[in-house]
Design a protein around this motif. Structure first.
Motif, short mmCIF file in Angstrom:
data_model
loop_
_atom_site.label_atom_id
_atom_site.label_comp_id
_atom_site.label_asym_id
_atom_site.label_seq_id
_atom_site.Cartn_x
_atom_site.Cartn_y
_atom_site.Cartn_z
N PHE A 18 4.81 -7.30 -12.94
CA PHE A 18 3.80 -7.78 -12.30
C PHE A 18 4.32 -8.38 -11.21
O PHE A 18 3.75 -8.47 -10.02
N TRP A 19 5.46 -8.99 -10.91
CA TRP A 19 6.11 -9.36 -9.74
C TRP A 19 6.45 -8.47 -8.67
O TRP A 19 6.11 -8.37 -7.52
N LEU A 26 1.96 -7.60 -1.34
CA LEU A 26 1.97 -8.73 -0.15
C LEU A 26 2.98 -8.21 0.96
O LEU A 26 2.08 -8.47 2.19
N VAL A 27 3.98 -7.48 0.70
CA VAL A 27 4.54 -7.04 2.02
C VAL A 27 3.97 -5.81 2.70
O VAL A 27 3.60 -5.81 3.96
N SER A 28 3.06 -5.15 1.83
CA SER A 28 2.16 -4.11 2.36
C SER A 28 1.11 -4.66 3.40
O SER A 28 0.99 -4.37 4.43
N TYR A 29 0.57 -5.76 2.83
CA TYR A 29 -0.58 -6.49 3.38
C TYR A 29 -0.01 -6.91 4.74
O TYR A 29 -0.68 -6.70 5.99
N LEU A 41 -9.50 -5.41 6.48
CA LEU A 41 -9.26 -3.89 6.11
C LEU A 41 -7.81 -3.82 5.43
O LEU A 41 -7.65 -2.83 4.45
N PRO A 42 -6.61 -4.34 5.87
CA PRO A 42 -5.69 -4.20 5.21
C PRO A 42 -5.79 -4.58 3.81
O PRO A 42 -5.19 -4.11 2.78
N ALA A 43 -6.55 -5.79 3.44
CA ALA A 43 -6.89 -6.21 2.01
C ALA A 43 -7.57 -5.26 1.27
O ALA A 43 -7.12 -4.97 -0.08
N LEU A 48 -7.32 -0.91 -3.21
CA LEU A 48 -7.39 0.40 -3.24
C LEU A 48 -6.24 0.97 -3.89
O LEU A 48 -6.16 1.75 -4.83
N ASN A 49 -5.07 0.30 -3.24
CA ASN A 49 -3.76 0.85 -3.67
C ASN A 49 -3.52 0.42 -5.34
O ASN A 49 -3.11 1.28 -6.18
#
Length: 215
Positions: A18-19, A26-29, A41-43, A48-49
């Motif tokens: 889960f971490w 978080l990094v992707s956002y 939009l990034p959220a 969706l990912n």
């Protein structure tokens, strides 16, 4: 003994799962915010990912877990394999999302319309994304026919994620959520927009956003 060590290792790895997912999200956002020049939009993209990851793991649980799993194996999914699969799925999903939404942002910059941006993105990426998805899914499905359970798990999980991303996510979920959110999809505070660096992922130079239109 050895069995106890394996059990403790599996428990520890499961807790870190889960971490791992939270860290990837978080990094992707944080990376996608300056790319898409929007906060919502990034959220949506990251959400969706996570949905794609969850659906893929659900399919794996259905096919490889239990006393008599449909595709055989020990009746459970190796936690290390699951962590690796989640990481690869997240990377593939982000790749699709960045390619599609970059075209949508291009349409929004040109027209200032959310609906026009959605159409622009889908029209300009449909063939490429579909072709790439077919090729990757074919390769991943081939992995599912091996006699090694871990390789089968990789093949089924990645094929499921690829097919979902190229169909349900790209054609239904993402456009639907964007239409529901309307112009808020592209909202970015001006002070933050000035602070963020311009990330030119397309190599076409910086572009300026058009005034928002209806839709």
């Amino acid at each position: 003994g050895q069995a106890g060590l394996v059990h403790d290792f599996s428990e520890s790895s499961f807790e870190s799962f889960f971490w791992l997912l939270a860290g990837l999200s978080l990094v992707s956002y944080l990376v996608l915010v300056p790319v898409f020049r929007a906060l919502l939009l990034p959220a949506l993209s990251v959400l969706l990912n996570v949905v794609t990851v969850g659906a893929s793991l659900g399919v794996l649980e259905l096919l490889f877990s239990g006393d008599n799993p449909p595709l055989g194996g020990p009746g459970h999914i190796n936690i290390l394999a699951m962590n690796a699969i989640v990481t690869v799925i997240f990377a593939l999903s982000i790749d699709y999302q960045v390619f599609l939404i970059s075209r949508m942002r291009e349409g929004y910059v040109l027209t200032g319309s959310n609906l026009a941006a959605i159409r622009h993105g889908i029209d300009h990426t449909a063939r490429i994304i579909t072709g790439a998805a077919v090729i990757m899914a074919a390769v991943f499905i081939a992995f599912a026919f091996t006699d090694v359970t871990t390789t089968q798990v990789f093949g089924v999980g990645l094929a499921t994620a690829t097919i979902l991303d190229a169909t349900v996510v790209r054609l239904v979920l993402l456009p639907g959520l964007m239409r529901l959110c309307g112009r808020w999809t592209w909202w970015m505070p001006r002070w933050l927009d000035r602070l963020l660096p311009e990330l030119d992922v397309e190599g076409t130079g910086p572009v300026r956003r058009a005034e928002p239109a209806q839709g």
